[in-house]
Scaffold this motif. Structure first.
Motif, mmCIF file in Angstrom:
data_model
loop_
_atom_site.group_PDB
_atom_site.id
_atom_site.type_symbol
_atom_site.label_atom_id
_atom_site.label_comp_id
_atom_site.label_asym_id
_atom_site.label_seq_id
_atom_site.Cartn_x
_atom_site.Cartn_y
_atom_site.Cartn_z
ATOM 1 N N LYS A 44 0.821 -1.206 0.000
ATOM 2 C CA LYS A 44 0.000 0.000 0.000
ATOM 3 C C LYS A 44 0.856 1.259 0.000
ATOM 4 O O LYS A 44 2.029 1.249 0.381
ATOM 5 C CB LYS A 44 -0.939 -0.006 1.209
ATOM 6 N N LEU A 47 -2.112 7.734 1.753
ATOM 7 C CA LEU A 47 -2.955 8.672 1.014
ATOM 8 C C LEU A 47 -2.195 9.944 0.663
ATOM 9 O O LEU A 47 -2.361 10.500 -0.432
ATOM 10 C CB LEU A 47 -4.197 9.011 1.848
ATOM 11 N N ALA A 50 0.169 9.145 -2.222
ATOM 12 C CA ALA A 50 -0.594 8.925 -3.453
ATOM 13 C C ALA A 50 -1.138 10.240 -4.001
ATOM 14 O O ALA A 50 -1.138 10.468 -5.220
ATOM 15 C CB ALA A 50 -1.738 7.948 -3.181
ATOM 16 N N TRP A 57 -6.633 14.044 -8.041
ATOM 17 C CA TRP A 57 -7.026 12.936 -7.166
ATOM 18 C C TRP A 57 -8.368 12.321 -7.567
ATOM 19 O O TRP A 57 -8.526 11.098 -7.588
ATOM 20 C CB TRP A 57 -7.077 13.428 -5.723
ATOM 21 N N VAL A 61 -8.987 8.359 -8.445
ATOM 22 C CA VAL A 61 -9.934 7.519 -7.695
ATOM 23 C C VAL A 61 -10.995 6.948 -8.626
ATOM 24 O O VAL A 61 -11.349 5.767 -8.546
ATOM 25 C CB VAL A 61 -10.591 8.335 -6.557
ATOM 26 N N LEU A 66 -11.849 3.364 -6.732
ATOM 27 C CA LEU A 66 -11.398 3.188 -5.358
ATOM 28 C C LEU A 66 -12.415 3.733 -4.365
ATOM 29 O O LEU A 66 -13.209 4.614 -4.691
ATOM 30 C CB LEU A 66 -10.057 3.907 -5.145
ATOM 31 N N VAL A 73 -3.950 3.586 -0.168
ATOM 32 C CA VAL A 73 -4.175 3.074 -1.521
ATOM 33 C C VAL A 73 -3.517 1.696 -1.601
ATOM 34 O O VAL A 73 -2.294 1.574 -1.505
ATOM 35 C CB VAL A 73 -3.577 4.013 -2.585
ATOM 36 N N ILE A 78 -5.760 -1.399 -7.537
ATOM 37 C CA ILE A 78 -5.460 -0.546 -8.685
ATOM 38 C C ILE A 78 -5.742 -1.282 -9.993
ATOM 39 O O ILE A 78 -5.255 -2.389 -10.220
ATOM 40 C CB ILE A 78 -3.986 -0.082 -8.650
#
Length: 240
Positions: A44, A47, A50, A57, A61, A66, A73, A78
């Motif tokens: 992962k 956030l 990412a 963003w 997403v 997501l 994340v 993904i």
């Protein structure tokens, strides 16, 4: 709050789920030391990291579908290959706590199971699809709740049935609230006694008034069904 009643299904040879529940596939451990080779890991990205990598963003997403409320994340979520290529070098690998028993030898498997709490074990039964599970329960000989399975409602925890049972010398039903607190397990022999208590209470309940009959006729019917299954299948029962 209500009180429920269930059958000790693993004690019955005829239980549809028994073998599946005995098949432990994974266990959750607080410490995976010694089981690293069979442990499961998450990859992962935080956030914050990412968001730095993907300034747009909302678009990120959306294209990966997501959950915007996730705590990080997770790479397994993904869907866009280009996004994966960007995230992969930044990912942190962390243990989930789950250990896959199929990757362990018999000795290590035994140790892993012993180190886990019963509620932290994933069995074959847990892997059955919901519809198939319902079908198996409805067709099982232990299903006492009108085809819905071997666990169901007894009644409210503040009902007067235990008090009435105590009045007429029916100790098992009288002790239901206390038995539920400790999840006391009753035996098939207790099932025979419970059947007798149900018969006695059904006979005297009208003396307690029409309201008592309306309120407690149902719980007595359910308790009687459980007691019969317990006796017929030589398995215990419990309140919780």
């Amino acid at each position: 709050m209500g009180i429920n009643i269930g059958i000790c299904e693993l004690e019955a040879k005829s239980a549809s789920c028994a073998e599946l529940k005995k098949e432990i596939h994974k266990v959750m451990l607080t410490d995976i030391k010694g089981f690293e080779a069979a442990a499961e890991f998450d990859e992962k990205v935080s956030l914050e990291e990412a968001a730095r990598l993907f300034p747009d963003w909302e678009a990120f997403v959306k294209r990966n579908r997501l959950n915007a409320e996730a705590d990080a994340v997770y790479l397994e979520k993904i869907k866009n290959d280009d996004d994966m290529a960007v995230l992969k070098p930044k990912a942190v690998r962390t243990a989930t706590g789950w250990v896959n028993l199929s990757k362990l030898d018999a000795t290590a498997k035994k140790k892993a199971v012993e180190a886990s709490a019963p509620e932290n074990r994933l069995t074959g039964w847990d892997l059955v699809e919901f519809d198939e599970m319902n079908k198996m329960c409805s067709e099982c000989g232990l299903s006492w709740d009108k085809g819905r399975g071997c666990i169901g409602a007894f009644g409210p925890d503040n009902g007067a049935l235990p008090e009435i049972a105590a009045k007429y010398g029916c100790p098992i039903i009288a002790s239901v609230p206390e038995s539920a607190k400790v999840k006391k397990r009753f035996s098939p022999e207790d099932g025979k006694k419970l059947l007798a208590e149900v018969d006695k209470l059904n006979a005297v309940l009208p003396d307690e008034g029409k309201m008592a009959v309306r309120r407690y006729g149902g719980p007595l019917e359910r308790v009687g069904a459980v007691a019969k299954v317990s006796v017929d299948n030589n398995c215990g029962f419990f309140f919780f």
